[in-house]
Design an enzyme around this catalytic site. Structure first.
Site, mmCIF file in Angstrom:
data_model
loop_
_atom_site.group_PDB
_atom_site.id
_atom_site.type_symbol
_atom_site.label_atom_id
_atom_site.label_comp_id
_atom_site.label_asym_id
_atom_site.label_seq_id
_atom_site.Cartn_x
_atom_site.Cartn_y
_atom_site.Cartn_z
ATOM 1 N N VAL A 14 0.971 -1.143 -0.053
ATOM 2 C CA VAL A 14 0.121 0.024 0.025
ATOM 3 C C VAL A 14 0.716 1.088 -0.045
ATOM 4 O O VAL A 14 0.458 2.054 -0.626
ATOM 5 C CB VAL A 14 -0.845 -0.022 1.290
ATOM 6 C CG1 VAL A 14 -1.815 1.195 1.297
ATOM 7 C CG2 VAL A 14 -1.976 -1.135 1.168
ATOM 8 N N VAL A 33 -6.168 20.343 -4.612
ATOM 9 C CA VAL A 33 -6.011 20.907 -3.078
ATOM 10 C C VAL A 33 -5.497 22.068 -3.089
ATOM 11 O O VAL A 33 -5.391 22.752 -1.972
ATOM 12 C CB VAL A 33 -5.424 19.772 -2.260
ATOM 13 C CG1 VAL A 33 -6.156 18.515 -2.436
ATOM 14 C CG2 VAL A 33 -4.019 19.624 -2.741
ATOM 15 N N LYS A 105 -7.272 -1.005 9.723
ATOM 16 C CA LYS A 105 -8.553 -1.502 10.445
ATOM 17 C C LYS A 105 -8.446 -2.144 11.948
ATOM 18 O O LYS A 105 -9.181 -1.852 12.734
ATOM 19 C CB LYS A 105 -9.435 -2.312 9.652
ATOM 20 C CG LYS A 105 -8.878 -3.569 9.680
ATOM 21 C CD LYS A 105 -9.479 -4.819 9.301
ATOM 22 C CE LYS A 105 -8.844 -5.955 8.999
ATOM 23 N NZ LYS A 105 -7.404 -5.880 8.601
ATOM 24 N N VAL A 132 -11.698 0.245 5.755
ATOM 25 C CA VAL A 132 -12.753 -0.627 5.554
ATOM 26 C C VAL A 132 -13.268 -0.678 3.876
ATOM 27 O O VAL A 132 -13.339 0.411 3.386
ATOM 28 C CB VAL A 132 -13.851 -0.125 6.196
ATOM 29 C CG1 VAL A 132 -15.216 -1.160 5.992
ATOM 30 C CG2 VAL A 132 -13.737 0.147 7.579
ATOM 31 N N GLY A 134 -11.173 -1.246 1.140
ATOM 32 C CA GLY A 134 -10.315 -0.828 0.351
ATOM 33 C C GLY A 134 -10.606 0.678 -0.361
ATOM 34 O O GLY A 134 -10.491 1.603 0.023
ATOM 35 N N ILE A 136 -13.343 1.219 -1.782
ATOM 36 C CA ILE A 136 -14.805 1.894 -1.651
ATOM 37 C C ILE A 136 -14.839 3.097 -0.842
ATOM 38 O O ILE A 136 -14.453 2.935 0.462
ATOM 39 C CB ILE A 136 -15.656 0.750 -1.479
ATOM 40 C CG1 ILE A 136 -15.621 -0.335 -2.025
ATOM 41 C CG2 ILE A 136 -17.516 1.359 -1.863
ATOM 42 C CD1 ILE A 136 -16.386 -1.703 -1.919
ATOM 43 N N ASP A 201 -11.146 -10.521 10.454
ATOM 44 C CA ASP A 201 -10.710 -9.252 9.693
ATOM 45 C C ASP A 201 -12.207 -8.714 9.414
ATOM 46 O O ASP A 201 -12.364 -7.372 9.782
ATOM 47 C CB ASP A 201 -10.178 -9.756 8.247
ATOM 48 C CG ASP A 201 -10.048 -8.675 7.498
ATOM 49 O OD1 ASP A 201 -10.930 -8.621 6.579
ATOM 50 O OD2 ASP A 201 -8.909 -7.759 7.305
ATOM 51 N N LYS A 205 -13.843 -4.678 10.931
ATOM 52 C CA LYS A 205 -14.381 -3.718 9.666
ATOM 53 C C LYS A 205 -15.778 -3.318 10.174
ATOM 54 O O LYS A 205 -16.310 -2.246 10.131
ATOM 55 C CB LYS A 205 -14.247 -4.165 8.277
ATOM 56 C CG LYS A 205 -12.786 -4.132 7.870
ATOM 57 C CD LYS A 205 -12.728 -4.885 6.720
ATOM 58 C CE LYS A 205 -11.414 -5.265 6.243
ATOM 59 N NZ LYS A 205 -11.170 -6.144 5.021
#
Lengths: 431, 431
Positions: A14, A33, A105, A132, A134, A136, A201, A205
């Site tokens: 990641v 930004v 998480k 939570v 990934g 979405i 897992d 979440k």
């Protein structure tokens, strides 16, 4: 302010994805930004390890103090995992007025409430949409997109490993063990798959989602957890013939008295339910709102780039808040006292599969047990078992309380004609 | 600031829903935004009309000036519809420093860019998530949740009326006209259904989504539009037998050179594509991001309470911005110059259905036409027609350019063996 400086904890899959996004989308991010985002330091275990992303050598450090005590750094991105040490590191960073973006998480499920309050006290933001489901943007959707509504129920496929396994078991009719092995070979499951396969897992979440949906402090201990190890090919075959698909579903719901239940368990869904269509490693969160009705958010639950997308979207939010001088306002303290439902307040349908003696009177003895508990049935299927003089009975109840189910199971076990209660799963999604 | 005052334009189904939400969820809304939201005035046509929501008589007015020139009012909620007069009203309101929340996709599709710029110049917010896909927070998801990503393609079912009609035509095998009548009786279609059935409603929404996704000013005129009137039961039967479902899909995509195309047209999707599962009046927007991959946002596209949910969620955002003193910052000017693809730059698969002479040499003549245009096929089906000595040929091409398709169609029409090119639809969702 023309630049914002970031300290990145972790340079695994990641972390690497985050660096790539910041580099490849630099112009668009700056346009959105209003300033440049620079990496100042990256915390790693092994400074000398070869990396497959372009980084400057002076960024790398194995000393956390070079991030948390670094006056140049405005925001810490935490994508290294871990719970206790990471918690201490982030507490220190927050006290030094640094904002946090995390994908962790496990950390948020265990220490989240404390960290969120600490951040608010220090006028800092801590955002965690990446922790939570990934890629979405589910947390943002719950807290902003559906902010005006009351969430009544959430049903989530929030673990890609188990959804991949169940998809293959269903579509390819292969048993659990060989599918697990294939998933591990393909990188969809860990070498130690316990956390995924036993539902832990997903439970972490669901605790986070339930907190946000119901605005109360629900902890991991409040979540009832069952994994997928008990699901057999026979279960899947029976479920299919009755018009259902079996998924590992996280369910969080609240009743009219403000009492909640949160669980992770194998659940039978009607074949044409939108959640039943979610295949392989994809995740989806199905939300029932009092005003909006039924909505669903679907997408990749994990993976380097999808998770990095969520991390950087959160990062951009923090940067905008810094520039506008409004940090520390994202988090809203829980509004309600936690109240958990008792077993006689949890209503659902159940799928029950039993092996019984194939003789006269068996069926009547069994139905009498259910009659005593006022349990009635939507579907019943009886077939000969492979065992001589045995039969398999599969029943789908109407909505009953968990207490009624537990009582019925106890009494069935006491019947001489019942050899084994093979499976018992929740059925949902039909209302 | 302890109170914010709202002027509501319109008290139809959505306006009534907004009032109900503000009343029924008052406590939670106040807790989330930190102050009370009060209705000051409601603009209606008929002050004396009986209303099925509890309102104070002194709120009602038929004079727009009592809202736009009213110094007490901070925010205008526009849910009355209309384009030109409404545009003038909102321009006046913005110049008087009032913020806008609207559900009016027609207005935003035609005048949106101008209003957004005007609002920014006046440090005002104008939010419009309710104008596309009712209760689904799609605009927020595109602009914030997926802010860090580059959107490559959007496929949307954004008109509930046509999706309801196509669902019934497919599942119940009923023809278009009787299904349209039923939809009108149930309130899923207007008495004049043109805007829905001919794809104009969907086109307006796709123009808005394409603007946000690709950060350029795409107007309604740039959207190629076909509706569902041409879809027959035979089309559906053939599509089904080849493994597809027909939906009215809005498609917006950008290529590597930054050129875009936006269209609304009947489209064949693989039966197990998540969009193919979206039934009846539900909407869904399928988003392909360069980093996140495939995500989908699903929910009610219309309806009093779902749309009201989106309006009030936007309202809460504006209230928070007012309290934090940061209004006028939501809108980001388009970053890129609009560039539309030419027909030879649009690549897709096509489903073509023809009625041809059933005689030797027909097939060869047809395939030669396609060969001349370098068109190859994924699927071909030939069946006898109901007409004597005629046959029906159905073909699904591999990916070709729109130019290749147009050329092929011209040349096919010139063949003596081709009686009629009955249907020609896009095929998508297989990559």
């Amino acid at each position: 302010m023309n630049q914002v400086y970031v300290g990145l904890c972790g340079l695994g899959t990641v972390g690497t994805g985050v660096v790539k996004l910041l580099q490849n989308h630099a112009e668009e991010i700056k346009y959105k930004v209003g300033c440049e985002i620079h990496i100042e330091k990256i915390l790693v275990h092994d400074i000398d390890k070869k990396r497959d992303v372009a980084i400057q050598a002076e960024w790398l450090t194995d000393n956390p103090d070079e991030l948390v005590n670094n006056a140049e750094i405005d925001i810490i991105i935490e994508v290294m995992g871990g719970i206790e040490d990471t918690n201490l590191l982030l507490e220190k960073a927050i006290r030094n007025k640094k904002h946090i973006v995390t994908a962790n998480k496990d950390l948020m499920a265990v220490h989240g409430q404390k960290l969120l309050r600490l951040a608010k006290e220090n006028n800092c933001d801590i955002l965690y949409d990446a922790s939570v489901a990934g890629g979405i943007p589910i947390i943002r959707s719950l807290t902003e997109g559906l902010a005006s509504d009351r969430i009544q129920k959430i049903m989530g496929i929030v673990n890609g490993t188990t959804n991949y396994i169940l998809t293959k078991m269903t579509d390819d009719e292969v048993a659990f063990e060989p599918v697990l092995k294939e998933a591990q070979d393909l990188g969809f499951a860990e070498s130690d798959p316990t956390s995924d396969v036993d539902g832990l897992d997903a439970a972490r979440k669901m605790a986070l989602l339930a907190n946000l949906a119901f605005k109360m402090e629900i902890s991991l201990e409040d979540v009832e957890v069952s994994g997928i190890r008990t699901i057999s090919q026979e279960d899947i075959t029976f479920a299919t013939s009755l018009g259902y698909t079996i998924k590992l579903i996280g369910i969080a719901s609240i009743n009219d008295n403000g009492k909640v239940e949160v669980s992770v368990e194998p659940t039978l869904l009607p074949k044409d339910h939108p959640l039943a269509m979610v295949k392989n490693e994809f995740n989806a969160v199905y939300v029932y709102g009092e005003a909006v009705g039924e909505t669903m958010f679907y997408g990749p639950g994990a993976g380097s780039m999808p998770t990095a997308t969520a991390v950087v979207s959160d990062l951009m939010d923090v940067v905008k808040n810094i520039r506008l001088g409004i940090t520390g306002n994202e988090y809203i303290l829980p509004q309600f006292q936690k109240q958990l439902k008792e077993d006689d307040e949890k209503y659902m349908q159940y799928f029950i599969r039993m092996e019984v003696d194939d003789e006269a009177g068996t069926f009547q003895k069994i139905t009498n047990v259910f009659l005593d508990e006022s349990v009635s049935f939507q579907k019943i299927l009886q077939l000969p078992s492979e065992q001589k003089k045995m039969a398999e009975i599969v029943m789908v109840t109407h909505k009953i309380s968990k207490q009624q189910l537990l009582n019925s199971r106890e009494n069935l076990k006491g019947l001489d004609v019942v050899n084994e209660i093979i499976s018992c799963y929740r059925v949902d999604g039909e209302d």
